[in-house]
Design an enzyme around this catalytic site. Structure first.
Site, PDB file in Angstrom:
ATOM      1  N   TYR A  14     -10.126 -10.684  -6.973  1.00 49.86           N
ATOM      2  CA  TYR A  14      -9.116 -10.825  -8.062  1.00 49.86           C
ATOM      3  C   TYR A  14      -9.165 -12.067  -9.126  1.00 49.86           C
ATOM      4  O   TYR A  14      -8.543 -12.243 -10.455  1.00 49.86           O
ATOM      5  CB  TYR A  14      -7.386 -10.553  -7.441  1.00 49.86           C
TER       6      TYR A  14
ATOM      7  N   LYS B 142      -2.441  -2.526   7.669  1.00 52.02           N
ATOM      8  CA  LYS B 142      -3.505  -2.348   7.428  1.00 52.02           C
ATOM      9  C   LYS B 142      -3.814  -3.176   9.902  1.00 52.02           C
ATOM     10  O   LYS B 142      -3.749  -4.471  10.259  1.00 52.02           O
ATOM     11  CB  LYS B 142      -4.588  -2.471   7.348  1.00 52.02           C
TER      12      LYS B 142
ATOM     13  N   ARG C 265      -0.588  -2.063  -6.851  1.00 49.89           N
ATOM     14  CA  ARG C 265      -1.004  -2.676  -5.797  1.00 49.89           C
ATOM     15  C   ARG C 265      -1.933  -3.701  -6.106  1.00 49.89           C
ATOM     16  O   ARG C 265      -1.499  -5.282  -6.192  1.00 49.89           O
ATOM     17  CB  ARG C 265      -1.440  -1.916  -4.691  1.00 49.89           C
TER      18      ARG C 265
ATOM     19  N   HIS D 153      -2.777   2.670  -5.971  1.00 53.01           N
ATOM     20  CA  HIS D 153      -3.444   1.948  -5.784  1.00 53.01           C
ATOM     21  C   HIS D 153      -3.778   0.851  -6.548  1.00 53.01           C
ATOM     22  O   HIS D 153      -3.023  -0.655  -6.251  1.00 53.01           O
ATOM     23  CB  HIS D 153      -4.987   1.979  -4.973  1.00 53.01           C
TER      24      HIS D 153
ATOM     25  N   ARG E  85       0.802  -1.178   0.057  1.00 50.26           N
ATOM     26  CA  ARG E  85       0.189  -0.346   0.168  1.00 50.26           C
ATOM     27  C   ARG E  85       1.082   1.059   0.125  1.00 50.26           C
ATOM     28  O   ARG E  85       2.354   1.502   0.748  1.00 50.26           O
ATOM     29  CB  ARG E  85      -0.111   0.059   1.169  1.00 50.26           C
TER      30      ARG E  85
ATOM     31  N   HIS F  82      -4.428  -8.795   3.475  1.00 55.51           N
ATOM     32  CA  HIS F  82      -5.322  -8.933   3.763  1.00 55.51           C
ATOM     33  C   HIS F  82      -6.177 -10.144   5.026  1.00 55.51           C
ATOM     34  O   HIS F  82      -5.237 -10.980   5.122  1.00 55.51           O
ATOM     35  CB  HIS F  82      -5.916  -9.752   2.287  1.00 55.51           C
TER      36      HIS F  82
END
Length: 311
Positions: A292, A189, A260, A257, A166, A283
């Protein structure tokens, strides 16, 4: 959100909201942007319920909110122009707040938790193809007349595409992280750590930037610096990528982004394992990574429709 508006909320509800946010920060490591979004969404909900009922919503009143009250709030949001995706986000925040509040106050939150979010078409990631991703890295370096700035921008974008970082993660690297090792521990995150391989091209790009950078590489200072020596701002990178995008004639979806997204999609197209890609991206849920798969399927269907003799 005005001060006058927030004054409509009862002190007890305001205190409960603040305690919940503090708990999310301390125990779950929620990011400041997440906390800010939750604060805004739940505050707007509490303000509506105050106006809707005609009285401040203390904790007792919040426990008595019915399904009809929830529907009235959602209808008001839609009437004010809130889209289905944004409304689903607001409802999610309110449900999380109630899921925390109900056990503390000893009430049954079914009326709130049972409300369904509006359906909306999920936006799939829009990656660049391999050639466009490489062209983006090359073109980003042409946006500055200063060699070290050009090298810096190229290094950042290479990390986004080559390592799936990110933009906040790339800009969070410190002087002590360089020269980059073959694998890098990234804090993403929710303060969750993951280990990502660093491709040779990324290490070379960062090494070149470090050689040219006029600012001292201090251990605890940001690795990537602004022109005046302070931390490099994400908006600066976004602006450089936007300039390169226009130069290449790429769509508006070609953002930092998207690099990524491109990293993940190209790995998947090359036969990468979905679980491994989940780990590389950081994730929390596999369902996020599975987007994806849909991108890849859409790409294959497009190729089929254009190439099949019966299409």
């Amino acid at each position: 959100m005005t001060t006058q508006g927030t004054a409509l909320i009862s002190p007890a509800a305001r205190d409960a909201l603040q305690t919940w946010l503090a708990t999310l920060s301390a125990l779950d490591g929620a990011a400041e942007n997440t906390l800010s979004a939750y604060r805004g969404d739940v505050t707007e909900f509490l303000m509506f319920m105050t106006l809707h009922s005609g009285e401040p919503q203390g904790l007792g009143a919040l426990a008595r909110i019915a399904t009809s009250d929830m529907r009235a709030w959602m209808a008001s949001c839609r009437a004010n122009g809130t889209g289905a995706r944004s409304l689903a986000r607001k409802l999610s925040a309110v449900k999380k707040f109630y899921g925390w509040l109900a056990p503390r106050e000893g009430f049954e939150p079914t009326a709130v938790l049972s409300i369904r979010a509006p359906k909306f078409q999920k936006k799939l990631p829009r990656p660049l193809d391999t050639q466009a991703a490489r062209a983006m890295i090359d073109t980003v370096e042409l946006q500055s007349l200063q060699d070290w700035v050009a090298a810096r921008d190229g290094a950042v974008v290479t990390l986004l595409y080559g390592c799936g970082l990110r933009i906040s993660e790339a800009l969070g690297l410190k002087g002590r992280d360089a020269p980059l090792p073959p694998t890098l521990r990234i804090r993403g995150k929710g303060d969750k750590d993951r280990v990502v391989p660093v491709i040779a091209a990324a290490r070379t790009a960062v090494d070149r930037y470090m050689r040219l950078c006029p600012h001292p590489m201090e251990q605890d200072a940001p690795l990537f610096r602004g022109v005046r020596g302070g931390p490099l701002n994400a908006r600066t990178v976004q602006g450089v990528v936007a300039a390169a995008r226009r130069q290449l004639g790429l769509p508006a979806s070609a953002t930092p982004h998207a690099m990524r997204h491109s990293f993940a999609t190209h790995l998947l197209e090359a036969g990468g394992d979905l679980r491994a890609i989940q780990e590389l991206l950081g994730h929390a849920s596999l369902s996020t990574t599975q987007a994806y798969t849909a991108v890849n399927s859409a790409h294959l269907l497009d190729v089929y429709n254009r190439a099949h003799p019966k299409a």
